[in-house]
Design an enzyme around this catalytic site. Sequence first.
Site, PDB file in Angstrom:
ATOM      1  CD  GLU A  21      -2.887   1.067   2.370  1.00  0.00           C
ATOM      2  OE1 GLU A  21      -3.626   0.047   2.313  1.00  0.00           O
ATOM      3  OE2 GLU A  21      -2.969   1.925   3.265  1.00  0.00           O
ATOM      4  CG  PHE A  23       1.152   8.027   1.691  1.00  0.00           C
ATOM      5  CD1 PHE A  23       1.597   9.322   1.510  1.00  0.00           C
ATOM      6  CD2 PHE A  23       1.920   7.170   2.465  1.00  0.00           C
ATOM      7  CE1 PHE A  23       2.786   9.765   2.075  1.00  0.00           C
ATOM      8  CE2 PHE A  23       3.112   7.602   3.041  1.00  0.00           C
ATOM      9  CZ  PHE A  23       3.541   8.898   2.840  1.00  0.00           C
ATOM     10  N   PRO A  24      -0.177   9.015  -1.777  1.00  0.00           N
ATOM     11  CG  PRO A  24      -2.013   9.935  -2.869  1.00  0.00           C
ATOM     12  CD  PRO A  24      -1.652   9.127  -1.672  1.00  0.00           C
ATOM     13  N   PRO A  25       2.568  11.126  -2.139  1.00  0.00           N
ATOM     14  CG  PRO A  25       4.721  10.536  -2.784  1.00  0.00           C
ATOM     15  CD  PRO A  25       3.280  10.394  -3.187  1.00  0.00           C
ATOM     16  CE  LYS A  26       1.111  15.029   4.510  1.00  0.00           C
ATOM     17  NZ  LYS A  26       1.116  15.553   5.894  1.00  0.00           N
ATOM     18  CG  HIS A  82      -7.447   2.741  -0.284  1.00  0.00           C
ATOM     19  ND1 HIS A  82      -6.984   2.816   1.005  1.00  0.00           N
ATOM     20  CD2 HIS A  82      -6.924   1.591  -0.789  1.00  0.00           C
ATOM     21  CE1 HIS A  82      -6.218   1.777   1.273  1.00  0.00           C
ATOM     22  NE2 HIS A  82      -6.159   1.024   0.190  1.00  0.00           N
ATOM     23  CE1 TYR A 166     -10.841  -0.547  10.944  1.00  0.00           C
ATOM     24  CE2 TYR A 166     -12.892  -1.390  10.012  1.00  0.00           C
ATOM     25  CZ  TYR A 166     -11.890  -0.437  10.052  1.00  0.00           C
ATOM     26  OH  TYR A 166     -11.947   0.625   9.179  1.00  0.00           O
ATOM     27  CE  LYS A 191     -17.404  -3.314   6.280  1.00  0.00           C
ATOM     28  NZ  LYS A 191     -16.163  -2.591   6.696  1.00  0.00           N
TER      29      LYS A 191
END
Length: 676
Positions: A21, A23-26, A82, A166, A191
């Site tokens: 996984e 995430f888009p870097p800042k 996501h 979870y 779900k």
Amino acid sequence: MVKITDKIAALPNDASFFSLEFFPPKTQIGFSNLQDRLQRMSQILRPLFVNVTWGAGGCTASRSLELAEICQRQLGLTTCLHLTCTNMKRKVVDEALQEAKIIGVRNILALRGDPPRDEEYRLGTEDGEEEEEVKENNETFVWAEDLVRYIRRKYGDFFCIGVAAYPEGHSDESHPREQSFEKDLPYLIKKVQAGADFLVTQFFFDANAYTRFEKALREHDSRVFCKISIIPGLLPIQNYQILKRTTKLAHCRIPPGLLETLDPIKADDEQVKRKGIDTICDIIREIQAVKSHGPRGFHFYTLNLEKVVGSILENCNLIPLESPTINGEDSAIDELPAATNGVHGTIQKIAKGISQFRKPSDLPSSRRPSITENYLMTNNDSSSPAPNTANAASNQPINTTSREATWDDYPNGRFGDARSPAFGTPISYSPCSLPCTPAQARALWGEPTSPSAITALFISHLSGKSPPQLPWSDDSSPSLSPETALIRDHLLTLTTIRNWWTIASQPAIDGLPSTDPIHGWGPPKGFVFQKPFVEFFCPANDWHNRLKPVLKSQSISPEVSFYAGTSSGPFESSESSEAVHAVTWGSFLGKEIMTATMVEEVSFRQWCEEAFGRWEEWARCCRDAEARAFLRRQREAVVLVNVIGHGYRDGEGGRLWEVLREVVEGKGEMNSVDGV
């Protein structure tokens, strides 16, 4: 354009697989470096699929879609995007799904996202929309099952849909004691019944908790979990602080034995990483020992870092020698052409640009040589210096350049290297960056309506009393850190005399042992150094008329550097845009200089946006309208200032505080801030 469920079905029943996984870097340079990292990881590690995160409320929508397109189209990786639904208008969801379809993404992880904080999080009218339409858009998606059902109704079986599970239960707000997977089970059943194809779990560190959870699902009377793929989520341990922060926000339990092992070594990231690798490997082996209903998968929350993940995968023999085939075709990754001169030239430029700021690799392990020997931990002697990154980038194939994989192995939040894909690692994917829930925020900070009330909070905090954390804190230590306590009087002077609210600071250190109980960090037998700095909010009038003229004066400017920003965007600095200040560094046996903390324009600008955003988040937590209005006025009325003192040798370290004390105690009529 392969579905995840098809790829899993193509594996032998006794096979193992993994997913990664990101995430888009800042920052833009971080985004560019992540592309390099993704290419290397996809070629060497060969994940079955990759996930790209989506910030709650769509706060990272464009960057998430861009990253997903790079993974799917450019790198040929099966990609799962996501998608959250809370605080999202239906038309935004539609646009995201349509864009995913266009770029070839056929896998969606449908998430609820963080719930609204208060009435103001409800969507207002926009572009002439009617209130009724806005209300409908909000009510369409309340739970993740609503999003799953909507995707199925509109797109049929085109998308393969995953949902979150979870093992230790999901906890909203501030009630972790009430969480349990039994309490969540009815929602998970809904779900799956709405059309989910696979489950990915929240990370955990208790293997028994997961195996109990999986057993309960497989044996549940509803029979909805009999054949569905359940993929346990794992968070590689990168450092002690990130572990504590993530587990706190996710309400994830850390076994007491793990904390007892990590606590004595928490200042040494290398030892923490090594112990973390062993811990995650043990969890994987415990899960693998339990009979699985089909191929056994593992999902890794990489935090955009690769070395620890790669080491875990290799130690557990999870790296596939070849990919599964579907209809006779390699389904893990399309064959990629060799890097062109243009692409490789870009990589060289990036490497040269960061070579003097990068962090060193981990200590080598004693593992046998392997296919990833140069990429991960090697058998070289630990005292051997690592190769120069720039030279390695130009002389070796990209997938065997160990330093390319590890130069940013030490994530340090907003004070890390803005060139790193992991810079500003999001501990949660919420647009909110407060370190606590709304209920906790009100309990900690109240609902102030005057600057003096805020000043009182800061004074109490600096005095070691309640609150233990402020809106701009990164963690919730029960008391002021011992290092900050050493400069407490200086910070109190700024706060009490001028209402300058300090949010980050450190004293000067000149070559103390790395094992020093207060200032030490890193491997033993080293020495650590620090330049003093302080960061604070001050009234705009104070900045323009009192502090800035002094810092820019001919007598003081050689001794300090500063950065200053506002909520509306104007930015000022004494430095060029390329300047980078190492304010914490260390020298260790057999290693290059480690730079643990840096201050530079790119990272400061990014932090400015987040820091001023926390004023707004604090306001949204308040129930009192007057408090909300006041906090928003303060957001517009203050300047965020970071001042670095260049003297750190014995006898020089106090100069920064002398300069600031002279400013706050200077002659002239004090400007009132209570009237702001």
